[in-house]
Motif scaffolding. Structure first.
Motif, PDB file in Angstrom:
ATOM      1  N   GLU A  88       0.842  -1.187   0.000  1.00 53.22           N
ATOM      2  CA  GLU A  88       0.000   0.000   0.000  1.00 53.22           C
ATOM      3  C   GLU A  88       0.875   1.235   0.000  1.00 53.22           C
ATOM      4  OE1 GLU A  88      -2.773   2.111   3.228  1.00 53.22           O
ATOM      5  OE2 GLU A  88      -3.531   0.130   2.634  1.00 53.22           O
ATOM      6  N   PHE A  90       0.332   5.720  -1.177  1.00 57.64           N
ATOM      7  CA  PHE A  90      -0.632   6.796  -0.981  1.00 57.64           C
ATOM      8  C   PHE A  90      -0.634   7.721  -2.182  1.00 57.64           C
ATOM      9  CE2 PHE A  90      -2.193  10.804   0.826  1.00 57.64           C
ATOM     10  CZ  PHE A  90      -3.338  10.345   1.462  1.00 57.64           C
ATOM     11  N   CYS A  95      -5.765  11.768  -2.291  1.00 56.27           N
ATOM     12  CA  CYS A  95      -5.808  11.728  -0.829  1.00 56.27           C
ATOM     13  C   CYS A  95      -6.404  10.399  -0.356  1.00 56.27           C
ATOM     14  CB  CYS A  95      -6.588  12.915  -0.263  1.00 56.27           C
ATOM     15  SG  CYS A  95      -6.370  13.111   1.531  1.00 56.27           S
ATOM     16  N   LYS A  96      -5.956   9.325  -1.005  1.00 58.31           N
ATOM     17  CA  LYS A  96      -6.412   7.974  -0.679  1.00 58.31           C
ATOM     18  C   LYS A  96      -5.251   7.004  -0.855  1.00 58.31           C
ATOM     19  CE  LYS A  96     -11.211   8.477  -2.138  1.00 58.31           C
ATOM     20  NZ  LYS A  96     -12.271   7.923  -2.978  1.00 58.31           N
ATOM     21  N   GLY A 131      -9.848   0.830   0.728  1.00 60.22           N
ATOM     22  CA  GLY A 131     -10.226   2.160   0.273  1.00 60.22           C
ATOM     23  C   GLY A 131      -9.290   2.730  -0.777  1.00 60.22           C
ATOM     24  N   ALA A 132      -8.536   1.867  -1.446  1.00 62.27           N
ATOM     25  CA  ALA A 132      -7.567   2.324  -2.439  1.00 62.27           C
ATOM     26  C   ALA A 132      -8.268   2.906  -3.664  1.00 62.27           C
ATOM     27  CB  ALA A 132      -6.658   1.174  -2.861  1.00 62.27           C
ATOM     28  N   CYS A 133      -7.645   3.920  -4.235  1.00 65.96           N
ATOM     29  CA  CYS A 133      -8.193   4.574  -5.418  1.00 65.96           C
ATOM     30  C   CYS A 133      -7.695   3.951  -6.712  1.00 65.96           C
ATOM     31  CB  CYS A 133      -7.860   6.065  -5.402  1.00 65.96           C
ATOM     32  SG  CYS A 133      -6.093   6.439  -5.465  1.00 65.96           S
TER      33      CYS A 133
END
Length: 175
Positions: A88, A90, A95-96, A131-133
């Motif tokens: 993961e 950022f 902002c995700k 919640g990844a974009c």
């Protein structure tokens, strides 16, 4: 939680880095990939083989999935046939979180069975749970079969403005 369909000989599971069976499968598959021309043609060092599962376990941003194939000839009844390691990151623009697909491995005998695509579907579900974009990955330009597989799954070259071109992956070794 395993991901498979009833009667399907392939099961995709999240790796438990503390589980000796999962850890051995991860190291074996990654070492095979490292020895392949697409992985640099060099085996993992003994130090990496020994320390990798614990190092990954210590990083909450790391997760991996394994593909297991049913095999009645194997003492455990299944054999590892695929691996995806993810980290993961950022996205400051969104902002995700984002998830980088760092390694994708399928043993040669199982290539062409859409194992990578199945593992990527599970990775995508896990990324969405975080919640990844987006998902990101790097691939060698000469690895045409992998490029086709990733394109089938919706991956494309990264660009903000076509006049500025596509993003390129660069590295600087610190050793």
């Amino acid at each position: 939680m395993p991901y498979s369909l009833a009667g399907d000989p392939i099961t995709i599971c999240r790796v438990d880095y503390a589980d000796a069976h999962d850890a051995a499968a991860l190291v074996m598959l990654l070492d095979g990939y490292a020895q392949d021309v697409t992985g640099g043609s060099e085996p993992l060092t003994a130090e990496v083989k020994q320390g990798l599962p614990e190092a990954l376990r210590q990083r909450p941003q790391a997760f991996s999935v394994l593909a297991w194939a049913d095999d009645t000839n194997h003492p455990t009844g299944r054999v590892p046939v695929g691996l995806v390691n993810c980290f993961e990151g950022f996205s400051t623009f969104a902002c995700k979180p984002l998830v980088n697909v760092h390694d994708v491995v399928v043993v040669p005998a199982w290539r062409g069975h859409r194992i990578a695509q199945r593992m990527l579907h599970v990775v995508e579900a896990m990324a969405r749970e975080r919640g990844a974009c987006k998902l990101t990955l790097e691939v060698l330009s000469g690895n045409h079969s992998a490029l086709r597989a990733y394109e089938r799954e919706g991956f494309a070259a990264y660009t903000l403005d076509p006049k500025m071109g596509h993003a390129q992956f660069l590295q600087k070794l610190l050793d």
